[in-house]
Design a protein around this motif. Structure first.
Motif, PDB file in Angstrom:
ATOM      1  N   GLU A 164       0.833  -1.215   0.000  1.00 35.30           N
ATOM      2  CA  GLU A 164       0.000   0.000   0.000  1.00 35.30           C
ATOM      3  C   GLU A 164       0.863   1.258   0.000  1.00 35.30           C
ATOM      4  O   GLU A 164       0.668   2.145   0.833  1.00 35.30           O
ATOM      5  CB  GLU A 164      -0.915   0.022   1.229  1.00 35.30           C
ATOM      6  CG  GLU A 164      -1.805  -1.195   1.359  1.00 35.30           C
ATOM      7  CD  GLU A 164      -3.237  -0.929   0.931  1.00 35.30           C
ATOM      8  OE1 GLU A 164      -3.485   0.137   0.336  1.00 35.30           O
ATOM      9  OE2 GLU A 164      -4.085  -1.803   1.167  1.00 35.30           O
ATOM     10  N   PRO A 165       1.848   1.372  -0.897  1.00 38.00           N
ATOM     11  CA  PRO A 165       2.833   2.454  -0.777  1.00 38.00           C
ATOM     12  C   PRO A 165       2.269   3.842  -1.045  1.00 38.00           C
ATOM     13  O   PRO A 165       2.929   4.835  -0.745  1.00 38.00           O
ATOM     14  CB  PRO A 165       3.886   2.096  -1.815  1.00 38.00           C
ATOM     15  CG  PRO A 165       3.134   1.333  -2.840  1.00 38.00           C
ATOM     16  CD  PRO A 165       2.072   0.570  -2.104  1.00 38.00           C
ATOM     17  N   THR A 166       1.070   3.928  -1.592  1.00 42.46           N
ATOM     18  CA  THR A 166       0.565   5.267  -1.919  1.00 42.46           C
ATOM     19  C   THR A 166      -0.720   5.601  -1.173  1.00 42.46           C
ATOM     20  O   THR A 166      -1.288   6.658  -1.370  1.00 42.46           O
ATOM     21  CB  THR A 166       0.290   5.380  -3.442  1.00 42.46           C
ATOM     22  OG1 THR A 166      -0.666   4.382  -3.812  1.00 42.46           O
ATOM     23  CG2 THR A 166       1.541   5.183  -4.241  1.00 42.46           C
ATOM     24  N   THR A 167      -1.145   4.703  -0.307  1.00 43.36           N
ATOM     25  CA  THR A 167      -2.436   4.888   0.360  1.00 43.36           C
ATOM     26  C   THR A 167      -2.453   6.130   1.245  1.00 43.36           C
ATOM     27  O   THR A 167      -3.463   6.810   1.368  1.00 43.36           O
ATOM     28  CB  THR A 167      -2.763   3.639   1.192  1.00 43.36           C
ATOM     29  OG1 THR A 167      -2.694   2.511   0.334  1.00 43.36           O
ATOM     30  CG2 THR A 167      -4.136   3.715   1.803  1.00 43.36           C
ATOM     31  N   ALA A 168      -1.306   6.426   1.869  1.00 42.88           N
ATOM     32  CA  ALA A 168      -1.270   7.557   2.789  1.00 42.88           C
ATOM     33  C   ALA A 168      -0.916   8.869   2.083  1.00 42.88           C
ATOM     34  O   ALA A 168      -0.737   9.891   2.724  1.00 42.88           O
ATOM     35  CB  ALA A 168      -0.269   7.279   3.901  1.00 42.88           C
ATOM     36  N   LEU A 169      -0.788   8.819   0.758  1.00 45.84           N
ATOM     37  CA  LEU A 169      -0.318  10.019   0.050  1.00 45.84           C
ATOM     38  C   LEU A 169      -1.479  10.752  -0.630  1.00 45.84           C
ATOM     39  O   LEU A 169      -2.520  10.164  -0.918  1.00 45.84           O
ATOM     40  CB  LEU A 169       0.713   9.615  -1.009  1.00 45.84           C
ATOM     41  CG  LEU A 169       1.949   8.884  -0.491  1.00 45.84           C
ATOM     42  CD1 LEU A 169       2.808   8.432  -1.661  1.00 45.84           C
ATOM     43  CD2 LEU A 169       2.751   9.777   0.437  1.00 45.84           C
ATOM     44  N   ASP A 170      -1.250  12.023  -0.897  1.00 49.94           N
ATOM     45  CA  ASP A 170      -2.218  12.797  -1.676  1.00 49.94           C
ATOM     46  C   ASP A 170      -2.330  12.236  -3.082  1.00 49.94           C
ATOM     47  O   ASP A 170      -1.395  11.619  -3.592  1.00 49.94           O
ATOM     48  CB  ASP A 170      -1.735  14.245  -1.779  1.00 49.94           C
ATOM     49  CG  ASP A 170      -2.024  14.999  -0.510  1.00 49.94           C
ATOM     50  OD1 ASP A 170      -3.017  14.684   0.144  1.00 49.94           O
ATOM     51  OD2 ASP A 170      -1.244  15.900  -0.184  1.00 49.94           O
ATOM     52  N   VAL A 171      -3.451  12.534  -3.712  1.00 50.35           N
ATOM     53  CA  VAL A 171      -3.715  11.926  -5.019  1.00 50.35           C
ATOM     54  C   VAL A 171      -2.687  12.345  -6.074  1.00 50.35           C
ATOM     55  O   VAL A 171      -2.226  11.519  -6.861  1.00 50.35           O
ATOM     56  CB  VAL A 171      -5.179  12.195  -5.463  1.00 50.35           C
ATOM     57  CG1 VAL A 171      -5.503  13.652  -5.434  1.00 50.35           C
ATOM     58  CG2 VAL A 171      -5.457  11.611  -6.815  1.00 50.35           C
ATOM     59  N   THR A 172      -2.254  13.586  -6.058  1.00 51.46           N
ATOM     60  CA  THR A 172      -1.262  13.984  -7.071  1.00 51.46           C
ATOM     61  C   THR A 172       0.088  13.352  -6.764  1.00 51.46           C
ATOM     62  O   THR A 172       0.809  12.934  -7.678  1.00 51.46           O
ATOM     63  CB  THR A 172      -1.118  15.516  -7.146  1.00 51.46           C
ATOM     64  OG1 THR A 172      -0.949  16.032  -5.826  1.00 51.46           O
ATOM     65  CG2 THR A 172      -2.321  16.153  -7.769  1.00 51.46           C
ATOM     66  N   THR A 173       0.444  13.253  -5.472  1.00 49.85           N
ATOM     67  CA  THR A 173       1.693  12.601  -5.084  1.00 49.85           C
ATOM     68  C   THR A 173       1.627  11.114  -5.415  1.00 49.85           C
ATOM     69  O   THR A 173       2.596  10.524  -5.896  1.00 49.85           O
ATOM     70  CB  THR A 173       1.930  12.773  -3.577  1.00 49.85           C
ATOM     71  OG1 THR A 173       1.628  14.105  -3.223  1.00 49.85           O
ATOM     72  CG2 THR A 173       3.358  12.453  -3.220  1.00 49.85           C
TER      73      THR A 173
END
Lengths: 314, 537
Positions: free
Chosen positions: B181-190
């Motif tokens: 889940e490497p992008t779950t905690a990130l903003d959508v553009t990030t």
């Protein structure tokens, strides 16, 4: 940072004034004639009069306080009633054994307690953990004077490993005699601090071991030992340092008993002798001195936080 | 193609007191060189246990691999010694994690944290190590690596930290990358940038990637093959086009169906009376230091809006946009620096605490994290009646009201006697909604109220929010970072960036014809855009 240090040092001034006021009132507000209280039950009228003059008790109280503060600012803590020596000089004479005993105790405690606590945390729930915690509870529960006499009985009288009592200065009498004499009091005093610090280390490390970055460190292929040392302990350090600081403060109280048990001519003995002799100027001077040491310690602890954790900036 | 990772008939057992005997049961799949395999599932599906077991990082007290094998380039990880596993980690396989905020050690500089892995596995000198670290940081497109080398994690943004974690994972060029889940905690553009980066590095190095996610949008963007897991078992696997285009298993169909559409339905314009409005709302954080230095952050900058009864206004933005600060200001959980907050006709922005209290019941909030917003030591009933009783309602009547509300939010009235830990995340969020409604508010604020929920549960809770809004004629302020969710529930939306509202209007209009470039960037970055939203715009 520098600004913060200066601010903190300036903040100690009002604190010290309040302490001074408290110490000053302690004598004046005690029931009855302070001079008579100090002189004791068998004093003659002349004795009482002499003490009253010496302490300047006949002047108005505000004048007394300002005069006394003025003396304090110049480093004059007053004069002992019985030995007639300046209190500052008496403290200076007795400071070495106390400070060295505090130092050996803290160093020994930290060197034993931190690895012990870390090990207990790493093996939380195992028999190692239980043994450490059992020792910890025991260490809290045994009074210093009981432990001191037990250690004297076993190590000095029975096994004849160490001298029973006394103190040798490392500066004038050499490091060997110093170590021989300081070992027993150090052991005695350390037990409670080992218990305290080991407990805090365990709790703190257990918490940190649950952190994601510990998992990251393991995912790098790092060995467990280095995971503990580099990642867990450094992050667990702030509460440990805090408890070590509290430990040093408690230690200064604890040396009163230890110095009596082991017959060490330090500040603890000075406190005891002054209390027994009702030598108020010495008691006042010592309270002021210890307060100052506490405040200084707190400052050092707060500053050490920012060295340990880059997120803490003042 | 050569298989880098082969998992054969793997079963991992759970401790006896768990609700099922196996965390994962009889799973078999492989990851080949040069492909990205996505494992998709909801919480409790066993997808994370799978990835952690491969790394040997599973919780060894609770989880025991009892059958099967995990072969990494032919070597069985399950039978390897600790020393062998440690060598494999970093050299052959590496992992990146969900939370970039916590995955890095806060007291060690990021350069040293990457360097550490070289220290463990290589005999490079200090200067060679540093050169390699800088190269790795350059590869993940971090700005000014020389300078950032000495930075600490807290000085970097979430996206930058995740790049550091990726640099750390890939510095020794492992053959297998596990991304949990490497992008779950990130903003959508990030998130879009990080997905692009993972794909780029994977293609350049030809490594295999095992990518764990709950988000079918992400799957559509990145996967070559998809594995769908449910309750510890694989229910379906195949190439991405096949699984997304013609799903076979009902669970897969349900998951794909639950992905909210970016195509908002047309909604009637609300005509109710204004229940909550903000006029020129401002919030400044920080103060001028003693010498006028200091840092001031304009968290909310001249925000204006009106929410009518029966209407849902969405505030959409990324982290740091000020959307949650707006919510806290209008609730007076924090004090706005200036501006008006009108509840009905009363300006509560500057009311003293004692005058404010009667108005507190008018605005209620449902928070993001249902696990932490209920007191674990009080029964659900106690939590629900506390507010009304504080406002003078008879405890017996309050309890009757609580029972009515429980059936409205779809729970049994008996549940009032139980404690929060006995409920699932979705049920707890229902309880939080009941707790808010018990105060009979006119305004309901939902602050990322469905963000922590699985996608299937999310849809149900969204429906419930919409229902109670109509039923109680509420004005709802819906705060979210998720455009898909906003599209489903909001009548109008406001897009915020850095404290400023950059665009606002009816949801359908903003989605169909975004005016501001930032809104367009947000819409474009939504994962799975290509797959799930083929038709519009």
């Amino acid at each position: 940072m520098l600004f913060y240090i200066i601010k903190r040092i300036l903040m100690t001034i009002p604190v010290m004034v309040v302490v001074a006021l408290f110490v000053f009132l302690m004598l004046r507000l005690s029931p009855g004639d302070p001079a008579a209280v100090i002189a004791g039950d068998y004093a003659t009228a002349e004795d009482v009069e002499r003490i009253r003059e010496q302490l300047g008790l006949s002047e108005p109280i505000v004048v007394q306080f300002t005069k006394w503060l003025g003396q304090l600012v110049q480093g004059d803590l007053g004069t002992s009633i019985f030995s007639n020596k300046p209190v500052a000089e008496l403290i200076a004479q007795r400071i070495e054994p106390t400070m060295l005993l505090a130092l050996t105790t803290i160093l020994f405690s930290v060197f034993v307690a931190v690895p012990l606590g870390t090990l207990a945390a790493y093996r939380a729930g195992s028999w190692v953990d239980r043994v450490v915690m059992l020792f910890s509870v025991g260490g809290f529960s045994v009074p210093v004077f009981v432990l001191g006499y037990v250690l004297i009985y076993v190590l000095s009288l029975n096994l004849k490993l160490l001298p029973v009592q006394g103190y040798r200065s490392p500066f004038t009498e050499g490091i060997g005699p110093f170590l021989a004499h300081i070992t027993l009091p150090t052991l005695t005093l350390s037990v409670i601090f080992i218990a305290l610090i080991a407990r805090m280390t365990r709790a703190s490390v257990i918490e940190v071991l649950e952190e994601d970055y510990v998992r990251t460190a393991r995912s790098k292929g790092q060995s467990e030992f280095k995971v503990l040392l580099r990642h867990a302990l450094r992050n667990a350090a702030v509460p440990i340092i805090t408890v070590i600081g509290i430990g040093i403060a408690l230690l200064i109280g604890g040396v009163v008993v230890t110095e009596s048990v082991f017959n060490i001519p330090g500040l603890g003995r000075l406190v005891l002798d002054a209390v027994l002799a009702r030598d108020y100027p010495i008691i006042q001077g010592l309270i002021l001195f210890f307060s100052f040491v506490y405040i200084l310690l707190n400052l050092l602890i707060d500053l050490s936080y920012s060295l340990l954790d880059p997120r803490i900036r003042y | 193609m050569t298989a880098i990772l082969e998992i054969r008939d793997l079963s991992v057992s759970l401790p006896p007191q768990a609700d099922r005997p196996f965390a994962i049961k009889d799973i078999t799949f492989e990851v080949n060189a040069g492909e990205i395999v996505c494992v998709v599932g909801e919480s409790g599906s066993g997808k994370s246990v799978t990835s952690f077991t491969v790394m040997g990082l599973h919780d060894k007290r609770a989880l025991t691999p009892v059958a099967g094998e995990i072969l990494l380039q032919g070597q069985n990880v399950l039978t390897a010694s600790d020393a062998q596993i440690r060598r494999l980690r970093g050299e052959k396989m590496a992992m990146i994690f969900q939370e970039p905020m916590t995955a890095l050690n806060p007291v060690v500089s990021v350069g040293d944290q990457i360097g550490e892995i070289l220290e463990i596995h290589t005999s490079l000198s200090a200067s060679e190590r540093k050169a390699k670290v800088i190269q790795a940081m350059t590869d993940v497109h971090l700005p000014d690596p020389e300078k950032m080398y000495r930075s600490y994690p807290h000085q970097l943004s979430g996206g930058q930290r995740q790049r550091i974690v990726i640099a750390l994972a890939l510095v020794l060029e492992p053959v297998l990358l596990i991304a949990d889940e490497p992008t779950t905690a990130l903003d959508v553009t990030t998130q879009a940038q990080i997905l692009l980066l993972i794909k780029e590095l994977q293609e350049r190095r030809g490594m295999g990637v095992l990518f764990i996610t709950h988000d079918f949008g992400v799957v559509a963007d990145i996967a070559d093959r998809v594995i769908v897991m449910q309750n510890g078992e694989i229910v379906e696997q195949g190439p991405v086009d096949q699984v997304l285009g013609a799903p076979q298993h009902p669970y897969t169909k349900m998951l794909i169906g639950a992905v909210p559409s970016m195509d908002p339905p047309r909604r009637e314009e609300a005509t109710g009376v204004p229940a909550l409005s903000a006029n020129h709302l401002d919030k400044l954080y920080g103060n001028k230091g003693m010498f006028g230095k200091g840092r001031v952050v304009h968290a909310v900058d001249d925000v204006n809006f009106v929410v009518r009864r029966g209407e849902t206004l969405g505030i959409v933005g990324e982290s740091g946009s000020g959307k949650s600060t707006v919510a806290r200001c209008v609730m007076r959980l924090i004090d706005p620096t200036s501006g008006e907050v009108l509840v009905g006709d009363t300006d509560i922005a500057t009311l003293r605490e004692d005058r404010l209290r009667p108005h507190r019941r008018d605005i209620q909030i449902v928070f993001q994290d249902p696990y932490r917003s209920l007191n674990p030591r009080r029964t659900v009933g106690q939590s629900i009646v506390e507010g009304p009783v504080n406002f003078g309602l008879d405890p017996k009547e309050a309890m009757e009201r609580a029972q009515r509300l429980m059936s409205i939010v779809g729970l049994a009235p008996e549940a009032l006697e139980r404690f929060p830990h006995q409920f699932s995340g979705g049920q707890r969020q229902r309880i939080c909604i009941a707790r808010a409604l018990a105060m009979e508010p006119t305004v309901l604020i939902a602050d990322e109220a469905v963000s922590a929920l699985d996608v299937s549960v999310q849809a149900q809770v969204l429906d419930l929010l919409d229902d109670v809004k109509d039923k109680f004629d509420l004005a709802m302020l819906f705060i979210t970072h998720d455009l898909r969710v906003a599209a489903q529930i909001c009548d109008r939306i406001m897009v915020m960036r850095k404290g400023v509202v950059v665009e606002s209007g009816p949801t359908a209009e903003v989605f169909a014809n975004p005016q501001h470039e930032y809104t367009r960037a947000l819409l474009a970055a939504a994962p799975g855009h290509r797959w799930f939203d083929k038709a519009p715009a």
